[in-house]
Write a protein that holds these residues in place. Structure first.
Motif, mmCIF file in Angstrom:
data_model
loop_
_atom_site.group_PDB
_atom_site.id
_atom_site.type_symbol
_atom_site.label_atom_id
_atom_site.label_comp_id
_atom_site.label_asym_id
_atom_site.label_seq_id
_atom_site.Cartn_x
_atom_site.Cartn_y
_atom_site.Cartn_z
ATOM 1 N N GLU A 1 0.830 -1.196 0.000
ATOM 2 C CA GLU A 1 0.000 0.000 0.000
ATOM 3 C C GLU A 1 0.870 1.253 0.000
ATOM 4 O O GLU A 1 2.037 1.235 0.408
ATOM 5 N N THR A 2 0.289 2.359 -0.456
ATOM 6 C CA THR A 2 0.997 3.642 -0.476
ATOM 7 C C THR A 2 0.331 4.687 0.406
ATOM 8 O O THR A 2 0.924 5.730 0.666
ATOM 9 N N ASP B 1 0.235 10.003 0.924
ATOM 10 C CA ASP B 1 0.920 9.148 -0.035
ATOM 11 C C ASP B 1 2.390 9.021 0.350
ATOM 12 O O ASP B 1 3.148 9.995 0.313
ATOM 13 N N THR C 1 4.779 7.719 -1.180
ATOM 14 C CA THR C 1 5.724 7.918 -2.279
ATOM 15 C C THR C 1 6.039 9.394 -2.501
ATOM 16 O O THR C 1 6.984 9.711 -3.228
ATOM 17 N N ARG D 1 6.012 -2.748 -4.079
ATOM 18 C CA ARG D 1 4.733 -2.080 -4.350
ATOM 19 C C ARG D 1 4.236 -2.340 -5.762
ATOM 20 O O ARG D 1 3.116 -1.971 -6.088
#
Length: 762
Positions: free
Chosen positions: A291-292, A353, A355, A520
């Motif tokens: 998950e992000t 998020d 990322t 991911r």
């Protein structure tokens, strides 16, 4: 005093709605009450329970009926109560700043207090049926909290999903409770244990155990019911931090631990917990690193931790139970911290998020410190309380006689993945170079960093000074195992295989973190069980769309037909499955005048059914009513007969006045419809007649009829038993009927006045 304190959060829900609604800037002071409750529960745990053992306290509810609310004060319940109140106080403080200026802050805080009271009821209730009521109340409160942002489709869908899944478990809990009460004759946990009855030897043990486990698995998001918890992240972060990391989702684990002395010790019990807990632990840990979104990463890692707890209880040894208690405390501390950190990051940076997040340590130093400490505990780094949990976990599996190697392998893998999830959520957002778009971010208000830092530091203090928690852990474990064994947590055990597994776990977590981008790739969609849930709902919608038009025809006759057919089916099914019978010898002799009255009633019914005009039908039904009134007279009930005569006369007069202008109605229904109605009427008559015969000729004794006969004169001060029943014993029913008549009279009077005004009359 304790029962009132347990129920006090429900009162404080009203206080929260008033205070936060009128003075939102003072909402943070509401956190004082759960903090005071925590002090009381901690005092009870360390004084009365530690010295005297388990205590059962009662609050009189309806003493005349023998109904009381009973609460158990033991190590397990009070430890859960401490977590609920301490973290609850911090969440209320956090929410007051997180939702500052939100128009519905008061509503959220009020429901948080309702949830707090419901959870306290679950973990402290001794009465199994009261536990069920509180259990369902937690589900309803979570529904309201998850759907807080009800104007968004995602929040509504997540709230409904959580309610449906956990409510299904609630029904299972009720079924298991009823079975357990039938097996033991007791309705309290303490009573069942004191009875000494071997529940595991009973024929219904299998059904009873599966029902309780089903309830626990749905609430604690075990496979295949795990999908609702990540979707519940649509709730505001304070809700996620409280319900879905530290309290509600652990209710299922609590139920398993509470029922272990009663239902545990069998292959069914241990195998089910080991298999379900192991699959959940590994599967959810793997999903978490894919998950992000910060909250979804934490949600799946929470599901994994819950699976670990279920697995440890499945092992069932004293060491495993102690490990479960330690792991539960550590998890509540570091996961509550990380959820609040995620909320603070979202509040200041505007995104969750992972990322995109980086470098926030320079602008959010206190939050970064809390996140780093929690991540270290989640990884199981020495000098943090999470290290104790993983060490004891591995130690219990190492000493387990069955499949120890397999359990250790999957546990190391799951803990390594969870450790990586801790790095992703607690370290990643704060390290590296900060993107320029986060330059405006800053440390949030103190209520938003105090709670995370408090819980994170608690994980350090408990590790460095474990004597603080040794006694509570030992008392909680004793509530499950039934025997008190002193606990002495030690940070250093020397160079052991278990230490090697801990080092291996840390190394794997660090290595996986460096490959997080690779892991991911190929993020899966909805899990299989969630697709089953979606397909099931669509199937139910399709069936409803097919059935509803036929049932919802806006025809009173159709509604009555469905009602009586359903009723007849249920009654006949019960009669058939019950295997009852009636005897001719048990019937009283039929006298000549009774036969004449019965023939009059039957003739009137046949004439009413064959009538071709309204007037004939009214007169025939009147004959039926007068015949019933004559039966009342023959059986010594003149008051009922007078009432029946009056009603029938008034009804006949009104119907004659209303229907005198109506013509024939024989052609309004086809011959086929009339035949159908005749068959239905005949079947229903046979079913009801059979039921009456069974009741009248049964060999059971009616204690209620004897009670009314004996008490009408002495208690009700009346000789007419029927009148005494209506006026005294069923006074509330009579009051309700009178209320209905008064409301109807007021409505009729209002309509007459309106009609008079429209006609211009005074």
């Amino acid at each position: 005093m304790i029962p009132l304190l347990v129920l006090s959060p429900f009162v404080f829900a009203l206080v929260a709605a008033l205070v936060a609604g009128r003075w939102p800037t003072r909402a943070r002071w509401l956190a004082v009450w759960p903090a005071l409750l925590a002090v009381v529960f901690e005092h009870e745990l360390r004084t009365r329970v530690a010295v005297e053992g388990t205590q059962v306290v009662s609050l009189a509810w309806a003493p005349s009926l023998g109904l009381t609310l009973q609460f158990t004060l033991d190590g397990l319940g009070l430890l859960f109560a401490l977590m609920i109140t301490i973290i609850g106080a911090l969440i209320v403080l956090f929410a007051s700043a997180y939702l500052k200026g939100h128009p519905h802050l008061a509503r959220l805080l009020a429901w948080l207090f309702v949830f707090m009271g419901a959870m306290l009821g679950v973990v402290l209730s001794d009465n199994l049926f009261a536990l069920f009521v509180f259990w369902e109340l937690t589900g309803f409160a979570s529904f309201m909290l998850i759907g807080f942002e009800h104007d968004t489709p995602a929040a509504r869908a997540a709230a409904m999903q959580a309610l449906l899944v956990t409510a299904a478990g609630g029904i299972a809990l009720l079924g298991g409770t009823v079975l357990l009460a039938q097996i033991t004759g007791e309705t309290t946990v303490s009573g069942v244990i004191r009875s000494g009855i071997d529940v595991t030897a009973h024929p219904t043990y299998l059904a009873c155990t599966l029902l309780f486990l089903l309830a626990a698995f749905t609430k604690s998001a075990q496979v295949p019911f795990h999908f609702w918890l990540p979707n519940a992240m649509a709730a505001p972060t304070p809700v996620s931090a409280y319900l879905h990391s530290a309290t509600m989702v652990k209710a299922g684990v609590y139920l398993i631990a509470r029922m272990m002395p009663i239902l545990g010790g069998t292959t069914l019990w241990s195998t089910t917990l080991l298999v379900v807990g192991g699959i959940t632990m590994v599967g959810a840990a793997w999903r978490s690193v894919q998950e992000t979104d910060l909250k979804r990463v934490l949600a799946f890692s929470t599901v994994s931790a819950l699976g670990s707890l279920v697995l440890m209880i499945g092992i069932g040894t004293p060491g495993a139970i102690v490990a479960a208690v330690v792991y539960m405390i550590a998890h509540a501390a570091y996961k509550g911290t990380l959820f609040m950190v995620a909320g603070a990051i979202d509040h200041e940076a505007g995104t969750r998020d992972v990322t995109q997040l980086a470098g926030l340590r320079t602008v959010m130093p206190r939050t970064a410190l809390a996140a780093a400490l929690a991540a270290a505990s989640m990884m199981g780094v020495p000098l943090f309380f999470g290290f104790f949990g993983k060490e004891l976990f591995y130690e219990a599996e190492w000493q387990y006689a069955g499949a120890a190697g397999l359990l250790l392998a999957i546990s190391v893998a799951a803990n390594a993945l969870s450790g990586m999830a801790g790095l992703v959520t607690g370290v990643g957002p704060f390290t590296g170079a900060r993107p320029s778009r986060f330059d405006a971010a800053h440390e949030p208000a103190w209520p938003m960093w105090f709670g995370p830092l408090f819980l994170a530091l608690a994980g350090v203090v408990f590790a460095l000074v474990p004597g603080i928690v040794n006694t509570p852990i030992a008392l909680a474990a004793a509530s499950v195992t039934g025997a008190f064994t002193p606990v002495a947590l030690v940070l250093w055990h020397g160079f052991t295989p278990v230490l090697g597994l801990s080092v291996l776990t840390l190394a794997l977590a660090g290595g996986l973190y460096t490959q997080r981008a690779v892991l991911r790739k190929g993020l899966p969609g909805s899990v299989g069980s969630e697709r089953v849930y979606v397909v099931t709902l669509r199937l139910l919608d399709a069936v409803s769309a097919f059935v509803a038009p036929a049932l919802y025809s806006r025809s009173l006759r159709s509604y009555v037909l469905v009602l009586i057919v359903t009723t007849a089916f249920l009654i006949s099914s019960g009669l058939f499955l019950g295997g009852g019978g009636w005897s001719i010898e048990a019937l009283t002799p039929l006298r000549a005048y009774e036969m004449v009255i019965a023939l009059v009633i039957c003739a009137g019914a046949v004439m009413a059914a064959r009538a071709t005009s309204s007037m004939r039908a009214v007169l025939a039904l009147g004959a039926v009513g007068y015949g019933v009134a004559l039966l009342f007279v023959t059986y010594g009930a003149p008051d009922l007969a007078m009432t029946q005569f009056s009603v029938e006369t008034l009804t006949a007069v009104i119907f004659v006045l209303v229907f005198r202008m109506f013509g024939s109605f024989a052609h309004l229904s086809s011959r086929l419809i009339r035949m159908r109605d005749a068959i239905v009427a005949g079947v229903v008559g046979v079913v009801v007649g059979t039921l009456v015969l069974l009741v009248g000729t049964g060999d059971g004794t009616s204690r209620l009829s004897h009670y009314f006969a004996e008490m009408s004169a002495t208690v009700g001060h009346g000789r007419n038993i029927v009148n005494v029943i209506l006026v005294d014993f069923r006074g509330f029913d009579t009051m309700g009927e009178i209320t209905v008549l008064v409301v109807a009279a007021i409505g009729v009077h209002a309509l007459l006045r309106i009609g008079a005004d429209e006609r211009g009359r005074p």
